[in-house]
Write an enzyme that holds these catalytic residues in place. Sequence first.
Site, short mmCIF file in Angstrom:
data_model
loop_
_atom_site.label_atom_id
_atom_site.label_comp_id
_atom_site.label_asym_id
_atom_site.label_seq_id
_atom_site.Cartn_x
_atom_site.Cartn_y
_atom_site.Cartn_z
N SER A 163 3.47 -2.16 10.46
CA SER A 163 4.91 -2.25 10.75
C SER A 163 5.53 -3.59 10.36
O SER A 163 6.46 -4.07 11.01
CB SER A 163 5.19 -1.94 12.23
OG SER A 163 4.87 -0.59 12.52
N ASN A 183 0.87 -1.18 0.00
CA ASN A 183 0.00 0.00 0.00
C ASN A 183 0.91 1.23 0.00
O ASN A 183 1.49 1.57 1.02
CB ASN A 183 -0.91 -0.02 1.24
CG ASN A 183 -1.77 1.23 1.34
OD1 ASN A 183 -1.82 2.03 0.40
ND2 ASN A 183 -2.42 1.40 2.48
N TRP A 184 1.02 1.86 -1.15
CA TRP A 184 1.96 2.98 -1.28
C TRP A 184 1.41 4.27 -0.65
O TRP A 184 2.12 5.26 -0.58
CB TRP A 184 2.28 3.23 -2.77
CG TRP A 184 3.17 2.18 -3.38
CD1 TRP A 184 3.68 1.06 -2.77
CD2 TRP A 184 3.68 2.15 -4.73
NE1 TRP A 184 4.47 0.35 -3.65
CE2 TRP A 184 4.48 0.99 -4.86
CE3 TRP A 184 3.52 2.98 -5.84
CZ2 TRP A 184 5.12 0.66 -6.05
CZ3 TRP A 184 4.16 2.65 -7.03
CH2 TRP A 184 4.96 1.49 -7.13
N LYS A 185 0.14 4.26 -0.27
CA LYS A 185 -0.48 5.46 0.32
C LYS A 185 -0.23 6.68 -0.59
O LYS A 185 -0.29 6.53 -1.81
CB LYS A 185 0.02 5.65 1.75
CG LYS A 185 -0.16 4.37 2.59
CD LYS A 185 0.07 4.54 4.06
CE LYS A 185 -0.16 3.23 4.78
NZ LYS A 185 -0.02 3.31 6.22
N GLU A 213 -5.37 -4.73 10.57
CA GLU A 213 -4.32 -3.75 10.81
C GLU A 213 -4.62 -2.99 12.10
O GLU A 213 -5.43 -2.03 12.07
CB GLU A 213 -4.26 -2.74 9.65
CG GLU A 213 -3.95 -3.35 8.31
CD GLU A 213 -3.35 -2.32 7.35
OE1 GLU A 213 -2.21 -2.52 6.93
OE2 GLU A 213 -4.02 -1.31 7.06
N HIS A 241 -9.44 1.49 4.95
CA HIS A 241 -8.16 1.66 5.65
C HIS A 241 -8.36 2.63 6.81
O HIS A 241 -9.14 3.59 6.70
CB HIS A 241 -7.10 2.19 4.68
CG HIS A 241 -5.73 2.10 5.26
ND1 HIS A 241 -5.26 3.00 6.17
CD2 HIS A 241 -4.74 1.19 5.09
CE1 HIS A 241 -4.04 2.66 6.54
NE2 HIS A 241 -3.70 1.55 5.89
N GLY A 265 2.94 -1.09 4.35
CA GLY A 265 2.99 0.33 4.04
C GLY A 265 4.42 0.76 3.77
O GLY A 265 4.96 0.58 2.68
P1 13P Z 1 3.11 0.35 7.76
O1 13P Z 1 3.60 -0.94 7.14
O2 13P Z 1 3.88 1.56 7.32
O3 13P Z 1 3.00 0.25 9.26
O4 13P Z 1 1.63 0.60 7.21
C1 13P Z 1 0.73 -0.44 7.26
C2 13P Z 1 -0.47 -0.05 6.48
O5 13P Z 1 -1.19 0.86 6.85
C3 13P Z 1 -0.72 -0.76 5.22
O6 13P Z 1 -2.00 -0.52 4.76
#
Ligand code: 13P
Length: 270
Positions: free
Chosen positions: A228, A8-10, A184, A99, A249
């Site tokens: 994480s 998930n590149w956000k 999550e 999300h 993420g």
């Molecule tokens: P991180 O892996 O940066 O903690 O983010 C997790 C996430 O929100 C994936 O959707």
Amino acid sequence: MQAWVIGNWKQNPATLSEANTLLEALVAANDKGTQQQCQLMLAPSCIHLAAVSARLQDTFILTAAQDISAHSDSSGAYTGDCSARQVADAGATWTILGHSERRQYHQESHETLLNKMSNAFTQRLGVVFCIGETQAQYDAKQTFAVLDEQLSVIKALLTQRLEQSEPQSECVNTLAERLIIAYEPVWAIGTGKVPTVMEVEATHQYIKETVASFHKALPAITVLYGGSVNADNASDFAASSMIDGALVGGASLKAESFLAIANAFNPVKG
Ligand code: 13P
């Protein structure tokens, strides 16, 4: 069960040129002619979706949107929204929904998520549905109650579709083939804090049982862990038969760490 590793590149990277650099590194590593045992998927930002999915077209890596419109599955006067049909047209075959960052910053409600899920399935997109409790809810031991509430969207969708006289088998097949849950915990996202594998296992078991209770014909649902996940801890999660993959993420923004996570899920799940 096949494992899934999803990046998930956000709202990253900031430019298409950087997105292309990351993509090329991932494609180069996957371009060996054989499919990894685990299914890889990337969810770039909406603006990069068409370019990323075009590049991934002849690879084994799938593309997902990070969100879709609740208001229409196709088109309409909804400024700023992208519909399920538009993201599918841009090459996505899946979308992330619910999300915690969307729940937090966009106040996404049960009703909103029900509409989004319905729109996704209407356009034959798969859905990676994110659920998870906050730190305060975790501390108050409310995790399962929170998950019950969040999972009730799936039950509502099933009820809605059956009421609209969709054949039961079609309804169940849609969920079986096109729904993945990503657990999550909000407190684990981007913090470096992770629950123990035993905690995740217990929660995944609860999620699987809860979804199974919605309809007797539903097969076991795929449940990923997110929060994480990195190259160092991925093999701990991958070793558990209750954890069907990872939603990643920060560590998905570097090809090396994302591929290390994918490799961790490769040998143990068949
Ligand atoms: P991180 O892996 O940066 O903690 O983010 C997790 C996430 O929100 C994936 O959707």
